[in-house]
Write a protein that holds these residues in place. Structure first.
Motif, PDB file in Angstrom:
ATOM      1  N   ARG A 133      21.612 -33.653 -21.258  1.00 10.26           N
ATOM      2  CA  ARG A 133      20.549 -33.365 -20.295  1.00 10.26           C
ATOM      3  C   ARG A 133      19.709 -32.177 -20.700  1.00 10.26           C
ATOM      4  N   VAL A 134      20.300 -31.254 -21.462  1.00  8.59           N
ATOM      5  CA  VAL A 134      19.597 -30.018 -21.764  1.00  8.59           C
ATOM      6  C   VAL A 134      18.407 -30.276 -22.665  1.00  8.59           C
ATOM      7  N   VAL A 135      18.467 -31.350 -23.469  1.00  3.39           N
ATOM      8  CA  VAL A 135      17.357 -31.660 -24.352  1.00  3.39           C
ATOM      9  C   VAL A 135      16.072 -31.782 -23.554  1.00  3.39           C
ATOM     10  N   GLN A 160      11.749 -23.401 -32.293  1.00  2.67           N
ATOM     11  CA  GLN A 160      11.564 -24.726 -31.699  1.00  2.67           C
ATOM     12  C   GLN A 160      11.824 -25.843 -32.699  1.00  2.67           C
ATOM     13  N   ASP A 161      11.434 -25.617 -33.953  1.00  4.69           N
ATOM     14  CA  ASP A 161      11.676 -26.633 -34.975  1.00  4.69           C
ATOM     15  C   ASP A 161      13.175 -26.834 -35.173  1.00  4.69           C
ATOM     16  N   HIS A 162      13.941 -25.754 -35.241  1.00  8.55           N
ATOM     17  CA  HIS A 162      15.398 -25.867 -35.333  1.00  8.55           C
ATOM     18  C   HIS A 162      15.953 -26.608 -34.123  1.00  8.55           C
ATOM     19  N   PHE A 163      15.440 -26.305 -32.938  1.00  6.68           N
ATOM     20  CA  PHE A 163      15.940 -26.942 -31.719  1.00  6.68           C
ATOM     21  C   PHE A 163      15.668 -28.440 -31.736  1.00  6.68           C
ATOM     22  N   ARG A 164      14.448 -28.816 -32.125  1.00  4.90           N
ATOM     23  CA  ARG A 164      14.106 -30.245 -32.173  1.00  4.90           C
ATOM     24  C   ARG A 164      15.004 -31.013 -33.123  1.00  4.90           C
ATOM     25  N   ASN A 165      15.435 -30.351 -34.193  1.00  8.96           N
ATOM     26  CA  ASN A 165      16.283 -30.998 -35.187  1.00  8.96           C
ATOM     27  C   ASN A 165      17.768 -30.717 -34.972  1.00  8.96           C
ATOM     28  N   LYS A 166      18.108 -30.206 -33.782  1.00  9.25           N
ATOM     29  CA  LYS A 166      19.499 -29.982 -33.351  1.00  9.25           C
ATOM     30  C   LYS A 166      20.234 -28.968 -34.221  1.00  9.25           C
ATOM     31  N   ARG A 167      19.481 -28.052 -34.812  1.00  6.21           N
ATOM     32  CA  ARG A 167      20.098 -26.951 -35.557  1.00  6.21           C
ATOM     33  C   ARG A 167      20.174 -25.745 -34.613  1.00  6.21           C
ATOM     34  N   ILE A 221      19.364 -20.028 -32.580  1.00  6.27           N
ATOM     35  CA  ILE A 221      19.861 -18.810 -31.927  1.00  6.27           C
ATOM     36  C   ILE A 221      19.655 -17.597 -32.825  1.00  6.27           C
ATOM     37  N   ASN A 222      19.953 -17.724 -34.106  1.00  5.02           N
ATOM     38  CA  ASN A 222      19.778 -16.612 -35.040  1.00  5.02           C
ATOM     39  C   ASN A 222      18.319 -16.167 -35.123  1.00  5.02           C
ATOM     40  N   VAL A 223      17.405 -17.154 -35.191  1.00  5.03           N
ATOM     41  CA  VAL A 223      15.974 -16.819 -35.261  1.00  5.03           C
ATOM     42  C   VAL A 223      15.535 -16.133 -33.970  1.00  5.03           C
ATOM     43  N   GLY A 224      15.975 -16.659 -32.831  1.00  6.31           N
ATOM     44  CA  GLY A 224      15.590 -16.073 -31.546  1.00  6.31           C
ATOM     45  C   GLY A 224      16.091 -14.650 -31.383  1.00  6.31           C
ATOM     46  N   GLN A 225      17.322 -14.400 -31.776  1.00  5.70           N
ATOM     47  CA  GLN A 225      17.882 -13.061 -31.657  1.00  5.70           C
ATOM     48  C   GLN A 225      17.156 -12.074 -32.576  1.00  5.70           C
ATOM     49  N   THR A 229      19.103 -22.209 -23.337  1.00  6.93           N
ATOM     50  CA  THR A 229      19.226 -23.641 -23.607  1.00  6.93           C
ATOM     51  C   THR A 229      20.025 -23.894 -24.882  1.00  6.93           C
ATOM     52  N   CYS A 230      19.763 -23.110 -25.927  1.00  7.22           N
ATOM     53  CA  CYS A 230      20.509 -23.268 -27.179  1.00  7.22           C
ATOM     54  C   CYS A 230      21.989 -22.959 -26.988  1.00  7.22           C
ATOM     55  N   LEU A 231      22.299 -21.958 -26.188  1.00  6.94           N
ATOM     56  CA  LEU A 231      23.695 -21.575 -25.959  1.00  6.94           C
ATOM     57  C   LEU A 231      24.442 -22.637 -25.167  1.00  6.94           C
ATOM     58  N   VAL A 232      23.756 -23.317 -24.266  1.00 13.13           N
ATOM     59  CA  VAL A 232      24.379 -24.440 -23.568  1.00 13.13           C
ATOM     60  C   VAL A 232      24.669 -25.566 -24.564  1.00 13.13           C
ATOM     61  N   LYS A 233      23.735 -25.803 -25.486  1.00 13.49           N
ATOM     62  CA  LYS A 233      23.940 -26.854 -26.477  1.00 13.49           C
ATOM     63  C   LYS A 233      25.127 -26.559 -27.386  1.00 13.49           C
ATOM     64  N   THR A 234      25.396 -25.271 -27.658  1.00 13.58           N
ATOM     65  CA  THR A 234      26.535 -24.902 -28.496  1.00 13.58           C
ATOM     66  C   THR A 234      27.793 -24.643 -27.663  1.00 13.58           C
ATOM     67  N   GLU A 235      27.718 -24.873 -26.361  1.00 14.35           N
ATOM     68  CA  GLU A 235      28.847 -24.719 -25.442  1.00 14.35           C
ATOM     69  C   GLU A 235      29.369 -23.284 -25.396  1.00 14.35           C
ATOM     70  N   ASP A 236      28.486 -22.339 -25.617  1.00 11.46           N
ATOM     71  CA  ASP A 236      28.854 -20.922 -25.497  1.00 11.46           C
ATOM     72  C   ASP A 236      28.540 -20.494 -24.069  1.00 11.46           C
ATOM     73  N   TRP A 237      29.409 -20.905 -23.140  1.00 11.95           N
ATOM     74  CA  TRP A 237      29.119 -20.759 -21.713  1.00 11.95           C
ATOM     75  C   TRP A 237      29.016 -19.295 -21.284  1.00 11.95           C
ATOM     76  N   LYS A 238      29.926 -18.468 -21.746  1.00 14.96           N
ATOM     77  CA  LYS A 238      29.928 -17.061 -21.322  1.00 14.96           C
ATOM     78  C   LYS A 238      28.697 -16.324 -21.838  1.00 14.96           C
TER      79      LYS A 238
END
Length: 372
Positions: free
Chosen positions: A7-9, A221-228, A233-237, A270-279
């Motif tokens: 759903r997060v996509v 965004q390009d990494h996100f679209r391609n599920k990387r 996350i690294n680029v955003g940080q 959104t990226c952290l939800v995709k990687t299941e890093d809930w905390k």
């Protein structure tokens, strides 16, 4: 859990990066060959060969031009560039602007021919996706001149293709090339290392850093679209660190800086939800809550609700967030379906808890009876 991730996509569409970034690309692929659209007043009709041979196969392999490239150039215009000679003729006009960034990923079909040879030495009737910077220089110049959905022919000088030597026997020396291409789509993928070229002094200036951060956000965004997602996350940080260290010259720059930071935090949740890093997702939302009012931001509320539903046994906070989001967008199917799933999880947990206490009480009652 997988349903949560899927759903997060859909959240990506709701996230806007200062109206500067695209939300993605939709490829409309047409397998029909370009040779069928060539003006017969200029290009010779392809009539040779077995009539029963597959027509699409003929279009891929046979050159649409049988005369000299010098004659073909008379019907073309020269593509402005400082590198060498490229001539172009548009068959079908495209839409939107031409690509204006070196960091573009293109999707196109093409066929390439040598002068005087009827068969293509390289072609693809199915759309090919490639980073523009990975193309031969002549093909880069041709691609840069094309709009989306455009079909065109190019005569490219050998100096921009395979050089004076070529690659015998397949590619002869000083071989000019006829390129027949259709630009299906292209997208600016940004540059995650955009800030690396800046000096330490320039990195502290928001006015200088701004354009570089935009390139990094495009790459996120390009990494996100391609599920990387971890790369995203690294680029955003990294972008956040650069923004937080720079200095603003006035109130307008400060407002813009905070807008960039908020957009980055939203995308990272959104990226952290995709990687299941809930905390870490909840930590990011709390930081975002400290910076701005998120009580009306449905995507962020949904991300936090999903994360909380995985780290808390009590689903009340998650349910409250989803119900508040539902009030803001009553017809949001993603919010409604997520709420239904969390309510179902809460009911299952409640029944399991009741069963556990019931069994515990039964054991206690038997123990008391044995004592008596």
């Amino acid at each position: 859990m997988q349903n949560d991730m899927d759903r997060v996509v859909e959240l990506e569409e709701g996230i806007r990066f200062n109206d500067l970034l695209s939300g993605g690309a939709s490829f409309n692929i047409n397998h029909k060959s370009m040779a069928e659209t060539i003006d017969q007043d200029i290009f010779d009709e392809v009539g040779s060969g077995d009539e029963n041979e597959d027509e699409e196969d003929l279009d891929i392999k046979l050159s649409p031009w049988k005369k000299s490239f010098a004659e073909l150039k008379l019907s073309m215009v020269q593509v402005p560039n400082e590198m060498g000679s490229v001539y172009k003729r548009i068959i079908t006009k495209g839409i939107d602007e031409v690509m204006n960034s070196p960091n573009c990923r293109i999707r196109w079909t093409f066929s390439m021919f040598f002068e005087g040879e009827p068969m293509a030495f390289d072609s693809s009737s199915n759309p090919v996706t490639v980073q523009k910077i990975d193309l031969i220089l002549g093909l880069q110049i041709a691609a840069e001149s094309m709009q989306k959905k455009e079909e065109a022919q190019f005569v490219i000088d050998y100096k921009l293709m395979f050089g004076e030597i070529g690659c015998p026997p397949r590619i002869k020396p000083k071989a000019d090339v006829l390129l027949v291409a259709k630009m299906i789509d292209f997208i600016d993928t940004g540059d995650e290392n955009a800030c690396d070229s800046l000096s330490q002094e320039d990195r502290r200036k928001f006015a200088v850093l701004k354009d570089k951060v935009i390139e990094m956000m495009k790459k996120l965004q390009d990494h996100f679209r391609n599920k990387r997602y971890r790369y995203a996350i690294n680029v955003g940080q990294t972008a956040i660190r650069n923004l937080e260290m720079c200095q603003v010259a006035n109130e307008d720059e400060q407002t813009e800086q905070q807008k960039f930071l908020n957009d980055l935090y939203i995308q990272l949740t959104t990226c952290l939800v995709k990687t299941e890093d809930w905390k870490k997702c909840c930590t990011m939302v709390n930081e975002l809550r400290r910076r701005t009012n998120i009580s009306r931001n449905v995507p962020v509320m949904l991300n936090e609700a999903i994360a909380l539903s995985h780290i808390e046994d009590d689903y009340k906070r998650s349910i409250n967030l989803l119900r508040n989001a539902q009030k803001l967008e009553p017809h949001n199917e993603l919010v409604n379906s997520t709420l239904d799933e969390v309510l179902a999880k809460e009911e299952k947990y409640r029944k399991q808890s009741q069963d556990m206490w019931r069994k515990a009480l039964e054991v206690k009652s038997k123990a008391d009876a044995q004592k008596e």
